[in-house]
Design a protein around this motif. Structure first.
Motif, PDB file in Angstrom:
ATOM      1  N   ARG A 186       0.858  -1.189   0.000  1.00  0.00           N
ATOM      2  CA  ARG A 186       0.000   0.000   0.000  1.00  0.00           C
ATOM      3  C   ARG A 186       0.888   1.231   0.000  1.00  0.00           C
ATOM      4  NH1 ARG A 186      -3.231  -0.971   5.291  1.00  0.00           N
ATOM      5  NH2 ARG A 186      -4.871  -0.678   3.770  1.00  0.00           N
ATOM      6  N   LEU A 218      -3.174  11.471   3.445  1.00  0.00           N
ATOM      7  CA  LEU A 218      -4.636  11.513   3.314  1.00  0.00           C
ATOM      8  C   LEU A 218      -5.336  11.384   4.663  1.00  0.00           C
ATOM      9  CD1 LEU A 218      -5.030   9.329   0.107  1.00  0.00           C
ATOM     10  CD2 LEU A 218      -5.537  11.768   0.322  1.00  0.00           C
ATOM     11  N   LEU A 219      -4.867  10.479   5.512  1.00  0.00           N
ATOM     12  CA  LEU A 219      -5.502  10.302   6.823  1.00  0.00           C
ATOM     13  C   LEU A 219      -5.297  11.527   7.709  1.00  0.00           C
ATOM     14  CD1 LEU A 219      -4.703   6.534   7.506  1.00  0.00           C
ATOM     15  CD2 LEU A 219      -6.877   7.547   6.774  1.00  0.00           C
ATOM     16  N   THR A 226       1.415   8.233   1.018  1.00  0.00           N
ATOM     17  CA  THR A 226       0.171   8.831   0.531  1.00  0.00           C
ATOM     18  C   THR A 226      -0.942   8.619   1.539  1.00  0.00           C
ATOM     19  OG1 THR A 226       0.857   8.433  -1.751  1.00  0.00           O
ATOM     20  CG2 THR A 226      -1.492   8.819  -1.375  1.00  0.00           C
ATOM     21  N   ARG A 227      -0.996   7.431   2.103  1.00  0.00           N
ATOM     22  CA  ARG A 227      -2.017   7.092   3.099  1.00  0.00           C
ATOM     23  C   ARG A 227      -1.898   7.988   4.334  1.00  0.00           C
ATOM     24  NH1 ARG A 227      -5.439   2.866   4.652  1.00  0.00           N
ATOM     25  NH2 ARG A 227      -5.249   2.255   6.822  1.00  0.00           N
ATOM     26  N   SER A 281      -7.640   6.724   0.731  1.00  0.00           N
ATOM     27  CA  SER A 281      -6.541   6.071   1.442  1.00  0.00           C
ATOM     28  C   SER A 281      -6.711   4.552   1.524  1.00  0.00           C
ATOM     29  CB  SER A 281      -6.415   6.639   2.860  1.00  0.00           C
ATOM     30  OG  SER A 281      -7.482   6.194   3.670  1.00  0.00           O
ATOM     31  N   ARG A 282      -7.789   4.016   0.986  1.00  0.00           N
ATOM     32  CA  ARG A 282      -8.141   2.603   1.106  1.00  0.00           C
ATOM     33  C   ARG A 282      -7.318   1.635   0.245  1.00  0.00           C
ATOM     34  NH1 ARG A 282     -12.788  -0.435  -1.270  1.00  0.00           N
ATOM     35  NH2 ARG A 282     -13.279  -2.033   0.256  1.00  0.00           N
TER      36      ARG A 282
END
Length: 159
Positions: free
Chosen positions: A12, A20-21, A16-17, A64-65
């Motif tokens: 993943r 975004l979170l 980026t995650r 973010s998934r």
């Protein structure tokens, strides 16, 4: 191959995650604070602020998934709104060409599936390494084509 990771393994876009979170939480907190601090807002307007904060944060959570999970049974691709499990033999090729926004999986049914869990956006080198690893896993688990009784072209026998 000894350099393959133990399964299950999850790919993943971690940076980026995190962005975004973090943005989802910050936007939610800021809009909620504004909604609660503005005294001239009536209850309906406060609710609309809260719903807007929830909607914006929800969109960022969906973004973010994406992830790609490889396990003994195959590969599960989780994109923004969908999930698809593929058996190892269904995946013919793992592609990440220059300029591609994410990995594409060429499938045995003639289609291509985007795998947003491996994307070179913020962390290009990590995405390239993940794509190579997934490609090696696919190749290691590919079912070899059946061999006939001879090594020659079909219809000819060695004599």
């Amino acid at each position: 191959m000894s350099d393959l990771p133990d399964l299950p393994v999850t790919f993943r876009p971690a940076r980026t995650r995190v962005v975004l979170l973090t943005a989802a939480v910050a936007i939610f907190v800021v809009i909620m604070t504004v909604a609660l601090q503005l005294e001239q807002l009536n209850p309906g307007e406060r609710v609309s602020f809260i719903l807007t904060a929830a909607l914006l944060s929800g969109v960022l959570l969906l973004l973010s998934r994406p992830k790609v999970v490889a396990d003994e049974s195959g590969v599960t691709v989780v994109n923004i709104t969908g999930r698809r499990h593929l058996q190892w033999p269904e995946i013919l090729q793992v592609n990440l060409r220059p300029g591609d926004p994410w990995v594409f999986l060429n499938l045995s049914d003639g289609t291509s599936l985007p795998a947003l869990g491996i994307q070179p956006g913020i962390a290009r080198q990590r995405a390239l390494a993940d794509a190579r690893t997934l490609r090696a896993l696919v190749q290691a688990r590919a079912i070899p084509e059946p061999q006939g009784p001879s090594d020659g072209p079909p219809g000819q026998s060695q004599g």
